[in-house]
Structure formats: C-alpha cells, structure tokens
Design an enzyme around this catalytic site. Structure first.
Site, PDB file in Angstrom:
ATOM      1  N   HIS A   1       2.597  -5.237  15.733  1.00  0.00           N
ATOM      2  CA  HIS A   1       1.375  -4.482  15.404  1.00  0.00           C
ATOM      3  C   HIS A   1       1.692  -3.297  14.478  1.00  0.00           C
ATOM      4  O   HIS A   1       0.958  -2.294  14.471  1.00  0.00           O
ATOM      5  CB  HIS A   1       0.677  -3.976  16.670  1.00  0.00           C
ATOM      6  CG  HIS A   1       0.427  -5.037  17.694  1.00  0.00           C
ATOM      7  ND1 HIS A   1      -0.634  -5.904  17.637  1.00  0.00           N
ATOM      8  CD2 HIS A   1       1.148  -5.391  18.801  1.00  0.00           C
ATOM      9  CE1 HIS A   1      -0.593  -6.737  18.670  1.00  0.00           C
ATOM     10  NE2 HIS A   1       0.500  -6.454  19.389  1.00  0.00           N
TER      11      HIS A   1
ATOM     12  N   SER B   1       4.418   5.793 -13.635  1.00  0.00           N
ATOM     13  CA  SER B   1       3.007   6.095 -13.851  1.00  0.00           C
ATOM     14  C   SER B   1       2.827   6.715 -15.232  1.00  0.00           C
ATOM     15  O   SER B   1       3.660   7.504 -15.684  1.00  0.00           O
ATOM     16  CB  SER B   1       2.513   7.068 -12.776  1.00  0.00           C
ATOM     17  OG  SER B   1       1.278   7.638 -13.149  1.00  0.00           O
TER      18      SER B   1
ATOM     19  N   LYS C   1       6.446   9.306 -10.133  1.00  0.00           N
ATOM     20  CA  LYS C   1       6.206   8.020  -9.463  1.00  0.00           C
ATOM     21  C   LYS C   1       7.266   6.983  -9.790  1.00  0.00           C
ATOM     22  O   LYS C   1       7.745   6.879 -10.911  1.00  0.00           O
ATOM     23  CB  LYS C   1       4.834   7.467  -9.852  1.00  0.00           C
ATOM     24  CG  LYS C   1       3.648   8.251  -9.321  1.00  0.00           C
ATOM     25  CD  LYS C   1       3.586   8.237  -7.812  1.00  0.00           C
ATOM     26  CE  LYS C   1       3.340   6.873  -7.228  1.00  0.00           C
ATOM     27  NZ  LYS C   1       2.059   6.278  -7.627  1.00  0.00           N
TER      28      LYS C   1
ATOM     29  N   GLU D   1       4.678  -5.888  -5.706  1.00  0.00           N
ATOM     30  CA  GLU D   1       3.223  -5.947  -5.647  1.00  0.00           C
ATOM     31  C   GLU D   1       2.678  -7.132  -6.438  1.00  0.00           C
ATOM     32  O   GLU D   1       1.710  -7.782  -6.018  1.00  0.00           O
ATOM     33  CB  GLU D   1       2.634  -4.643  -6.162  1.00  0.00           C
ATOM     34  CG  GLU D   1       2.895  -3.460  -5.247  1.00  0.00           C
ATOM     35  CD  GLU D   1       2.441  -2.142  -5.825  1.00  0.00           C
ATOM     36  OE1 GLU D   1       2.486  -1.144  -5.107  1.00  0.00           O
ATOM     37  OE2 GLU D   1       2.051  -2.096  -7.016  1.00  0.00           O
TER      38      GLU D   1
END
Length: 457
Positions: free
Chosen positions: A156, A277, A283, A290
């Site tokens: 979980h 970024s 970043k 992804e």
C-alpha cells in the site's frame, strides 16, 4: 497503372481509393520476409513440377536482385501497386519479364501476407527475447552488488518489512522471465506455415508446403485453409505479451520516479538518462522513466485495436485485417525502443544505500519480527499481533522506535520479552533470518541469482 487483379473491372479505382486502400507505406518493412517467402515458393513450385527448374531459378535470381536493389536504396515503392506483395511482383516483372507472372501460381495474397507477418514476428520475438535477457543479466549484476543493501519493502506504499535491494530487483527478474516464457510459447504458434491455403480454399495444384516449411524453418503446417488466412490470434497473443512487458517496465519506472524524488532519495539518476527544466535550473527530471511509463499506453491501445478489428469478422479473409500491421509494428517498435533505453538506464543508477537503510529502520518494519519472537516464546500469533500493535501505539505516542524501548517499557505490552529481543529487532537480522527459498536473506538471494542465471542460459 493497371492492377494485377483488374481483369474483371471496367473502371479504374478512384485516386482517393488508391491512397485509402494502399498499405505500402507501412508494410514495406516486411520486404525481406516477402522476398524470402517468394523464393521458397518458387523453389517448391519447381520441385513439385508446376514450373520448370529454369523458370524457378530465373525468378529466384530476380528476387535476389530486387532485395539488393531495395537494400541499396534504388527502389521507390509505388502506392498504386497497393502493398509490398504487388510491388515486389511488379518489380520482378520489370526485371525478368513474363516468367515473373508464374510466381503467384498456387498462392494468394491472403496466405502470402499471413506468411510474411509470421516470418516478421518470429524474428522480432527472437530479438525482443535477447533484449529481455540482457535486461535480466543487468539486474542480476546489480543484485549481486546489493545483497546486503537493506531497504524497506512496501505494501500500500507504506513501509512494511525490511528486504534488500537485491531481493527487490529479483522480483523484476521474475516478471521478465515470465515475459520470456510467454514469448517462447507465443513463438510456437507464430511458427506455423499458412502458405498453401490460397485465398481460402487451398489449391488444385500438387504443391508440397512441407518443402517451404523446411526451407523457412517453420515447425508446423496450418491444418485448415480458412483458419490459415484469417488467423491473427498470434498477433493478438504477441501484443498481449508485449503489453505485459510494458506493464512490468512501467511499474519499475514508477519506482524509479518515486525513488529519485527528494521524498525518497533512494537513487540518483545518471545525467545521460535525465533532462532539465527550461525554467527551473535546479531540476533533474526522470524523463526516460516517465516516457517508458507513458508508452505503455500505446501498446495497450495496439492490443485493443487488434481485438476490436478481429471480433466481428466472418471467415475467411476480410480487408479489415490490413489494419493488423500498424498496431503490431507499433507494439514491436515500442517494446524494443523501451528495452533499449531502460537497460542502460537501470545500469547507470546510483543507489543511496544510507537513505535506504535509514528508511528501513523507520516505520516499525521490524514489528512482524517482534510478533514472531513472541510466538517463539509460546504466545499464539493472534495474541502476539495484538501485543505488538499496542507496543507500536505506545512508541508512536513516545516518539520512539521499537528497538529504542527498554525492557521494562516493552514488557508492559509484551511480558515474555528477554534481552535477546534486541537481536530479533535488529533490521539486518530481520532480513538475514528470512532464508526461505523465495526470501530476502542474502544467502537465499544469492542462490536465486544463480538459479536465474542458469535459467537464462
């Protein structure tokens, strides 16, 4: 240009229909398979006495020249010739003349395309299996380096029990090994020769499909001509297997995204597989992970497209089935591209062992071990579970870990505990004692790595 099938037609097809009907823009990729199948067919026609050996030789030599022309970039495929099969036949006619028109004896485009797609998919399955094996070996190498790297295991997405990074990596090895098994099983059904089925009802010529099967390496012959030309189960089955590969890659990528965040800080991404970024200079984004996670949806869509395309088709061949190739090709391309990026990306990860160990010591991941300890002292497990639950509640109220309690505090809730309880609560010991066949103890994981390496061979 007149159509090779145009004898009964009085009008030319509309230019819009030519473009709409044509598949050469995407099925041109199976030119090698189409030529290989045609060469085998020509050889069989001669061996069966349907054409002469000289005609067969002329056709085969012409096909070899066409293959060389295509691969050297000297061929521009024609949309008006519709597909790769007609394009090759047209090129052959231009090259060797009227004898080329004998190649299509005892054959239809229906069984020809089924053959080409099976040849293509068989090769791609072999390639994908090699990529999966490379990935598994990469993960096994990583696991060997992290047999003692303790980390929290989760249920979980909550810290549950301590495991090792090696054990966690081996979970993915098991997933990819199942993918390999599925592909091997699928390949067996791909490797069935449909040639000889004709358009749908076979042929009156005395063909010998077993000769073609032997030359092209097929393990079986299609036993029903209707099914041979209308079967695309193998394409659906492969795409389903591909979808599961993408599920496994996507799950792993999700963990990489989580683990590389500041909230987890379990892993440092290599610059080579990260991006920045355009606005925020600090970043470092896990874009490779992804993108793989996102591309899983493409393959799921390919599978759905194939299922919907097939679900309402009467026997035998229908033009709807031309729609199989783009979905199949996309699934193949996407899986291969993702595996090619994912394997070196995983190999370049730098794991922050201290952060993983610190997380493993938090969240009461040794609570189950305390319950097991109490069972060893004669307490029924359900009672031990309740005792430890109350102990955890006390720890939360006091801001302490289980192993930080002194014996007197612990005995308020767990009367049987002795000094040896602290050994039971030590995180490294919690892992090391789990020596079952599939457990996370370093000794068990080392044996699992050896078994996996043998299986990959």
């Amino acid at each position: 240009m007149s159509k090779l099938w145009g004898g009964r037609f009085q009008k030319s097809t509309h230019s819009l229909m030519d473009d709409f009907h044509s598949s050469i823009s995407f099925d041109c990729r199976i030119y090698r398979q189409d030529i290989a199948g045609s060469m085998a067919h020509a050889a069989m026609l001669a061996q069966s006495g349907i054409i002469t050996p000289q005609e067969s030789e002329q056709i085969i030599n012409g096909l070899k020249e066409i293959l060389e022309d295509i691969e050297s970039g000297r061929v521009q495929f024609s949309t008006s010739a519709e597909d790769i099969h007609m394009n090759v036949e047209l090129l052959l006619t231009q090259k060797i003349g009227a004898v080329a028109k004998k190649l299509h004896t005892a054959r239809s485009r229906n069984d020809q395309v089924a053959l080409d797609v099976r040849l293509y998919l068989r090769e791609e399955i072999d390639h994908i299996c090699q990529l999966l094996k490379q990935l598994c070996r990469q993960l096994l190498d990583l696991a060997e380096n992290h047999l003692d790297t303790v980390m929290p295991g989760y249920t979980h997405l909550q810290r549950a029990q301590p495991v090792t990074l090696a054990h966690h990596l081996l979970a993915y090895v098991q997933m990819f090994r199942r993918d390999l098994d599925r592909l091997a099983d699928c390949r067996r059904r791909v490797n069935v020769l449909p040639l000889g089925a004709g358009a749908l009802a076979g042929t009156t010529f005395p063909i010998q499909p077993e000769l073609v099967a032997r030359q092209l390496g097929f393990g079986a012959l299609a036993e029903n001509s209707l099914d041979a030309v209308s079967d695309r189960d193998f394409a659906v089955e492969f795409t389903a297997a591909a979808a599961l590969i993408m599920v496994h890659l996507s799950r792993f990528c999700e963990e990489i995204v989580l683990w590389s965040s500041g909230e987890f800080a379990f892993v440092e991404l290599d610059d080579a597989f990260s991006t920045g970024s355009s606005m925020m200079p600090q970043k470092k984004n896990p874009d490779a992970a992804e993108l793989i996670r996102g591309k899983a949806g493409r393959v799921f869509g390919d599978l759905q497209a194939l299922l919907v395309m097939l679900k309402g088709l009467p026997l035998a061949y229908n033009k709807d089935m031309q729609e199989d190739k783009e979905a199949l090709f996309d699934a193949v391309d996407t899986v291969k591209k993702c595996l090619l990026v994912f394997t070196p990306m995983v190999g370049s990860l730098r794991f922050r062992k201290e952060n993983m160990a610190r997380a493993a010591r938090g969240g009461f991941t040794n609570a189950t071990d305390l319950a097991d300890y109490l069972v060893g002292k004669g307490v029924p497990f359900r009672e031990a579970h309740e005792m430890v639950g109350k102990t955890v509640l006390y720890c939360l109220q006091q801001g302490k870990a289980l192993e930080e309690l002194v014996l007197e505090e612990m005995r308020q809730f767990c009367p049987p505990v002795e000094q040896d309880v602290y050994q039971a609560l030590d995180i490294a010991n919690c892992v090391a004692r789990r020596v079952t066949l599939n457990g996370p103890a370093p000794s068990a994981v080392r044996a699992a790595i050896e078994r996996a390496r043998r299986a990959l061979e």
